[in-house]
Design a protein around this motif. Structure first.
Motif, mmCIF file in Angstrom:
data_model
loop_
_atom_site.group_PDB
_atom_site.id
_atom_site.type_symbol
_atom_site.label_atom_id
_atom_site.label_comp_id
_atom_site.label_asym_id
_atom_site.label_seq_id
_atom_site.Cartn_x
_atom_site.Cartn_y
_atom_site.Cartn_z
ATOM 1 N N MET A 1 28.373 15.356 -21.069
ATOM 2 C CA MET A 1 28.686 15.499 -22.449
ATOM 3 C C MET A 1 28.041 14.097 -22.969
ATOM 4 S SD MET A 1 32.369 15.881 -24.819
ATOM 5 C CE MET A 1 32.371 17.467 -24.742
ATOM 6 N N SER A 2 27.338 14.201 -24.192
ATOM 7 C CA SER A 2 26.756 13.199 -24.778
ATOM 8 C C SER A 2 27.984 12.408 -25.755
ATOM 9 C CB SER A 2 25.631 13.362 -25.605
ATOM 10 O OG SER A 2 25.963 14.057 -26.783
ATOM 11 N N LEU A 3 27.721 11.071 -26.104
ATOM 12 C CA LEU A 3 28.434 10.556 -27.003
ATOM 13 C C LEU A 3 28.539 11.463 -28.490
ATOM 14 C CD1 LEU A 3 30.261 8.133 -27.977
ATOM 15 C CD2 LEU A 3 28.088 6.832 -28.445
ATOM 16 N N ARG A 4 27.135 11.830 -28.893
ATOM 17 C CA ARG A 4 27.389 12.591 -30.182
ATOM 18 C C ARG A 4 28.352 13.773 -29.894
ATOM 19 N NH1 ARG A 4 24.042 13.457 -34.479
ATOM 20 N NH2 ARG A 4 22.214 12.120 -33.534
ATOM 21 N N ARG A 5 28.298 14.528 -29.023
ATOM 22 C CA ARG A 5 28.999 15.743 -28.960
ATOM 23 C C ARG A 5 30.566 15.385 -28.643
ATOM 24 N NH1 ARG A 5 26.395 19.182 -24.012
ATOM 25 N NH2 ARG A 5 24.374 19.796 -25.525
ATOM 26 N N ALA A 6 30.658 14.178 -28.045
ATOM 27 C CA ALA A 6 32.269 13.818 -28.047
ATOM 28 C C ALA A 6 32.714 13.335 -29.232
ATOM 29 C CB ALA A 6 32.369 12.496 -26.837
ATOM 30 N N PHE A 7 31.806 12.966 -30.162
ATOM 31 C CA PHE A 7 32.234 12.290 -31.382
ATOM 32 C C PHE A 7 32.423 13.358 -32.246
ATOM 33 C CE2 PHE A 7 30.768 11.676 -35.839
ATOM 34 C CZ PHE A 7 31.687 10.596 -36.147
ATOM 35 N N GLU A 8 31.448 14.397 -32.061
ATOM 36 C CA GLU A 8 31.719 15.530 -33.337
ATOM 37 C C GLU A 8 32.852 16.385 -32.632
ATOM 38 O OE1 GLU A 8 27.708 17.336 -32.818
ATOM 39 O OE2 GLU A 8 26.859 15.922 -34.294
ATOM 40 N N ALA A 9 33.001 16.621 -31.630
ATOM 41 C CA ALA A 9 34.300 17.142 -31.064
ATOM 42 C C ALA A 9 35.666 16.812 -31.515
ATOM 43 C CB ALA A 9 34.351 17.464 -29.723
ATOM 44 N N GLU A 10 35.548 15.343 -31.224
ATOM 45 C CA GLU A 10 36.841 14.548 -31.796
ATOM 46 C C GLU A 10 37.186 14.541 -33.316
ATOM 47 O OE1 GLU A 10 40.017 12.184 -31.798
ATOM 48 O OE2 GLU A 10 39.285 13.300 -30.480
#
Length: 124
Positions: A1-10
């Motif tokens: 998982m990328s930082l972008r995906r983790a950020f968007e999920a959060e």
């Protein structure tokens, strides 16, 4: 998982939590207003009695009040609870009398009973 995906999920998770909290608060406010209206209607049923006792009935959003020249009895609905208060206007130094008695109740019927008790106390 990328930082972008983790950020968007959060971010999406936080939005969902916020929306759920706002919806729950809106439903609670609707319930509080409905119960205040129910109490107001119950008190308004006997207009002659109110007039006989020198009372005026009021409804202001979440507060139902019985006003008299000498005292105030009101019920405030908030977060599913009802706070019934009685205040003496004769000793008040400001236009708003400080509560002298206060009781927390859970139902409209209990609020009506406590308001009747406070009214009996004030008119004896």
């Amino acid at each position: 998982m990328s930082l972008r995906r983790a950020f968007e999920a959060e971010h999406a998770r936080r939005d969902a939590v916020r929306h759920a909290r706002e919806e729950a608060e809106r439903r609670q406010q609707e319930e509080d207003l409905a119960r205040a209206t129910q109490l107001h209607e119950a008190l308004a049923e006997d207009e002659g009695f109110l007039r006989e006792k020198g009372l005026s009935l009021g409804l202001r959003r979440y507060t139902v009040s019985l006003n008299h020249d000498d005292f105030l009895i009101d019920a405030y609905f908030e977060a599913g609870a009802i706070s019934v208060r009685s205040a003496d206007k004769r000793t008040a130094t400001t236009s708003t009398a400080a509560p002298r008695k206060q009781q927390a109740v859970n139902t409209v019927e209990e609020a009506l009973e406590v308001m009747a008790q406070y009214l009996a106390d004030e008119t004896n």
